[in-house]
Every structure is written in C-alpha cells, then in structure tokens.
Design a protein around this motif. Structure first.
Motif, PDB file in Angstrom:
ATOM      1  N   ILE A 166      37.180 -24.906  21.383  1.00 17.95           N
ATOM      2  CA  ILE A 166      38.076 -26.274  21.757  1.00 17.95           C
ATOM      3  C   ILE A 166      39.020 -26.454  20.477  1.00 17.95           C
ATOM      4  N   PRO A 167      40.225 -25.980  20.710  1.00 19.58           N
ATOM      5  CA  PRO A 167      41.363 -26.371  19.763  1.00 19.58           C
ATOM      6  C   PRO A 167      41.329 -27.665  19.479  1.00 19.58           C
ATOM      7  N   ASP A 168      41.741 -28.008  18.141  1.00 19.80           N
ATOM      8  CA  ASP A 168      41.630 -29.595  17.760  1.00 19.80           C
ATOM      9  C   ASP A 168      42.756 -30.363  18.619  1.00 19.80           C
ATOM     10  N   ASP A 169      43.821 -29.770  18.962  1.00 20.22           N
ATOM     11  CA  ASP A 169      44.815 -30.404  19.544  1.00 20.22           C
ATOM     12  C   ASP A 169      45.009 -30.448  21.130  1.00 20.22           C
ATOM     13  N   ASP A 170      44.039 -29.591  21.914  1.00 21.22           N
ATOM     14  CA  ASP A 170      44.030 -29.376  23.177  1.00 21.22           C
ATOM     15  C   ASP A 170      43.542 -30.742  24.090  1.00 21.22           C
ATOM     16  N   LYS A 171      44.301 -30.768  24.840  1.00 27.62           N
ATOM     17  CA  LYS A 171      44.094 -32.084  25.799  1.00 27.62           C
ATOM     18  C   LYS A 171      43.010 -31.345  27.012  1.00 27.62           C
ATOM     19  N   PHE A 172      42.248 -32.444  27.472  1.00 34.92           N
ATOM     20  CA  PHE A 172      40.916 -31.853  28.441  1.00 34.92           C
ATOM     21  C   PHE A 172      41.835 -31.179  29.409  1.00 34.92           C
ATOM     22  N   ALA A 173      42.953 -31.554  30.062  1.00 37.85           N
ATOM     23  CA  ALA A 173      43.429 -30.832  31.219  1.00 37.85           C
ATOM     24  C   ALA A 173      43.934 -29.291  30.892  1.00 37.85           C
ATOM     25  N   ALA A 174      44.198 -29.153  29.535  1.00 41.01           N
ATOM     26  CA  ALA A 174      44.716 -27.896  29.014  1.00 41.01           C
ATOM     27  C   ALA A 174      43.441 -26.886  28.888  1.00 41.01           C
ATOM     28  N   ILE A 175      42.353 -27.148  28.912  1.00 44.06           N
ATOM     29  CA  ILE A 175      40.993 -26.397  28.667  1.00 44.06           C
ATOM     30  C   ILE A 175      40.473 -26.117  29.808  1.00 44.06           C
ATOM     31  N   ASP A 176      40.278 -24.565  30.046  1.00 36.13           N
ATOM     32  CA  ASP A 176      39.327 -24.231  30.943  1.00 36.13           C
ATOM     33  C   ASP A 176      37.717 -24.534  30.724  1.00 36.13           C
ATOM     34  N   THR A 177      37.572 -25.572  31.355  1.00 38.29           N
ATOM     35  CA  THR A 177      36.347 -26.378  30.862  1.00 38.29           C
ATOM     36  C   THR A 177      34.936 -25.491  31.142  1.00 38.29           C
ATOM     37  N   LYS A 178      35.003 -24.835  32.428  1.00 40.52           N
ATOM     38  CA  LYS A 178      33.931 -24.007  32.819  1.00 40.52           C
ATOM     39  C   LYS A 178      33.852 -22.863  31.877  1.00 40.52           C
ATOM     40  N   GLU A 179      34.640 -22.097  31.566  1.00 44.70           N
ATOM     41  CA  GLU A 179      34.661 -21.067  30.898  1.00 44.70           C
ATOM     42  C   GLU A 179      34.101 -21.374  29.466  1.00 44.70           C
ATOM     43  N   ALA A 180      34.843 -22.609  28.820  1.00 43.42           N
ATOM     44  CA  ALA A 180      34.721 -23.170  27.528  1.00 43.42           C
ATOM     45  C   ALA A 180      33.247 -23.444  27.326  1.00 43.42           C
ATOM     46  N   SER A 181      32.906 -24.088  28.340  1.00 43.01           N
ATOM     47  CA  SER A 181      31.418 -24.695  28.285  1.00 43.01           C
ATOM     48  C   SER A 181      30.579 -23.621  28.404  1.00 43.01           C
ATOM     49  N   LYS A 182      30.619 -22.687  29.093  1.00 46.27           N
ATOM     50  CA  LYS A 182      29.821 -21.504  29.057  1.00 46.27           C
ATOM     51  C   LYS A 182      29.789 -20.645  27.927  1.00 46.27           C
ATOM     52  N   SER A 183      30.823 -20.595  27.122  1.00 44.22           N
ATOM     53  CA  SER A 183      31.040 -19.826  25.650  1.00 44.22           C
ATOM     54  C   SER A 183      30.387 -20.569  24.824  1.00 44.22           C
ATOM     55  N   ILE A 184      30.723 -21.821  24.686  1.00 43.37           N
ATOM     56  CA  ILE A 184      29.837 -22.830  23.753  1.00 43.37           C
ATOM     57  C   ILE A 184      28.486 -22.797  23.749  1.00 43.37           C
ATOM     58  N   SER A 185      28.051 -22.796  25.251  1.00 46.58           N
ATOM     59  CA  SER A 185      26.247 -22.640  25.351  1.00 46.58           C
ATOM     60  C   SER A 185      25.747 -21.298  25.130  1.00 46.58           C
ATOM     61  N   GLU A 186      26.385 -20.402  25.466  1.00 46.51           N
ATOM     62  CA  GLU A 186      25.856 -19.057  25.079  1.00 46.51           C
ATOM     63  C   GLU A 186      26.021 -18.691  23.394  1.00 46.51           C
ATOM     64  N   LYS A 187      27.196 -19.125  23.032  1.00 47.32           N
ATOM     65  CA  LYS A 187      27.191 -18.837  21.284  1.00 47.32           C
ATOM     66  C   LYS A 187      26.145 -19.534  20.707  1.00 47.32           C
ATOM     67  N   SER A 188      26.074 -20.753  21.080  1.00 46.58           N
ATOM     68  CA  SER A 188      25.012 -21.767  20.416  1.00 46.58           C
ATOM     69  C   SER A 188      23.751 -21.468  20.527  1.00 46.58           C
ATOM     70  N   PHE A 189      23.291 -20.759  21.940  1.00 45.91           N
ATOM     71  CA  PHE A 189      22.092 -20.451  21.914  1.00 45.91           C
ATOM     72  C   PHE A 189      22.013 -19.119  21.054  1.00 45.91           C
ATOM     73  N   HIS A 190      22.821 -18.140  21.091  1.00 45.00           N
ATOM     74  CA  HIS A 190      22.734 -17.102  20.023  1.00 45.00           C
ATOM     75  C   HIS A 190      22.532 -17.429  18.500  1.00 45.00           C
ATOM     76  N   VAL A 191      23.259 -18.453  18.090  1.00 46.71           N
ATOM     77  CA  VAL A 191      23.338 -19.077  16.754  1.00 46.71           C
ATOM     78  C   VAL A 191      21.738 -19.491  16.500  1.00 46.71           C
ATOM     79  N   LEU A 192      21.448 -20.378  17.332  1.00 45.06           N
ATOM     80  CA  LEU A 192      19.821 -21.079  17.224  1.00 45.06           C
ATOM     81  C   LEU A 192      19.098 -19.706  17.287  1.00 45.06           C
ATOM     82  N   LYS A 193      19.043 -18.904  18.190  1.00 45.78           N
ATOM     83  CA  LYS A 193      18.142 -17.625  18.114  1.00 45.78           C
ATOM     84  C   LYS A 193      18.106 -16.650  16.994  1.00 45.78           C
ATOM     85  N   GLU A 194      19.310 -16.909  16.212  1.00 44.28           N
ATOM     86  CA  GLU A 194      19.198 -16.024  15.130  1.00 44.28           C
ATOM     87  C   GLU A 194      18.782 -16.851  13.827  1.00 44.28           C
TER      88      GLU A 194
END
Length: 123
Positions: free
Chosen positions: A32-60
């Motif tokens: 999520i770029p610091d200056d992106d507005k909500f409407a400019a974000i592919d929220t479905k893809e971004a939330s999936k990516s955040i969840s998956e990468k966070s899971f990986h960080v915690l797992k490691e």
C-alpha cells in the motif's frame, strides 16, 4: 525459539512482540503506497498479498515456531471506527495485530493471532 522436546516457548517480551509488529507494518507498506487513495488500490489483490506475505513472515519467525497462525488483512477507508478484542488465554498466546493508515487516509487492519500447537493451558 522452541525448547527441546517440542514444547512451546515460555513467552516473548514486549520488545520481541513489537519487533514482529514492525515487520508486519513493513509488509503492509510494501503493498500500500503511502500516497495511494483507497479507490486507486486493487484491494482484493493487495489484501491477499498482505495476508500471504504476513503469514510467511510469521511462519519464518523462530520465536513462533510450533504456533498456529491466523492472519487476516482488511483494507478500508472510513471516517471513524472503534474496535477491541482479546484472545489471550495463556502467556504463549500472542495478538500481533497491527493497523496502519497512509497519508491518503487508506487504512489496513492486519489481524495476526498466534497460539501454541498443541495448546498450553495455564496451570
């Protein structure tokens, strides 16, 4: 780190928990770029990516070895909200959830709950 015999760790201090939370905020900022507005974000893809990468960080994360993980990312833009929750049943259960808001008012709530597996009950 887990002790020999596969037992759950005795607990992390606040400093270790805060360090993990800062790594999770770094994951959010990666997608999520610091200056992106909500409407400019592919929220479905971004939330999936955040969840998956966070899971990986915690797992490691060695301190969380042997813990079950629950991770959920929500991206939103609201003008007001309040929430409170707790799921801590023993000193080895951690709520590592974080929230972050960029300069355009887009907020991410990352729920991250970790629990020993098998559960360790207070005696």
């Amino acid at each position: 780190m887990a002790e020999s015999g596969g037992e759950a760790p005795h607990g992390m201090g606040p400093e270790e928990q805060e360090a993990i939370k800062q790594r999770l905020i770094g994951v959010i900022q990666e997608f999520i770029p610091d200056d992106d507005k909500f409407a400019a974000i592919d929220t479905k893809e971004a939330s999936k990516s955040i969840s998956e990468k966070s899971f990986h960080v915690l797992k490691e994360t060695p301190e969380l070895e042997g813990h079950k993980l629950f991770v959920k990312a929500a991206i939103l833009q609201v003008n007001g909200f309040a929430i409170s929750n707790n799921t801590l049943w023993s000193p080895q259960d951690y709520n590592l959830s974080v929230s972050w808001t960029n300069s355009a008012g887009c907020t991410v709530w990352l729920t991250a709950l970790v629990n020993p597996n098998p559960p360790v009950l207070p005696q």
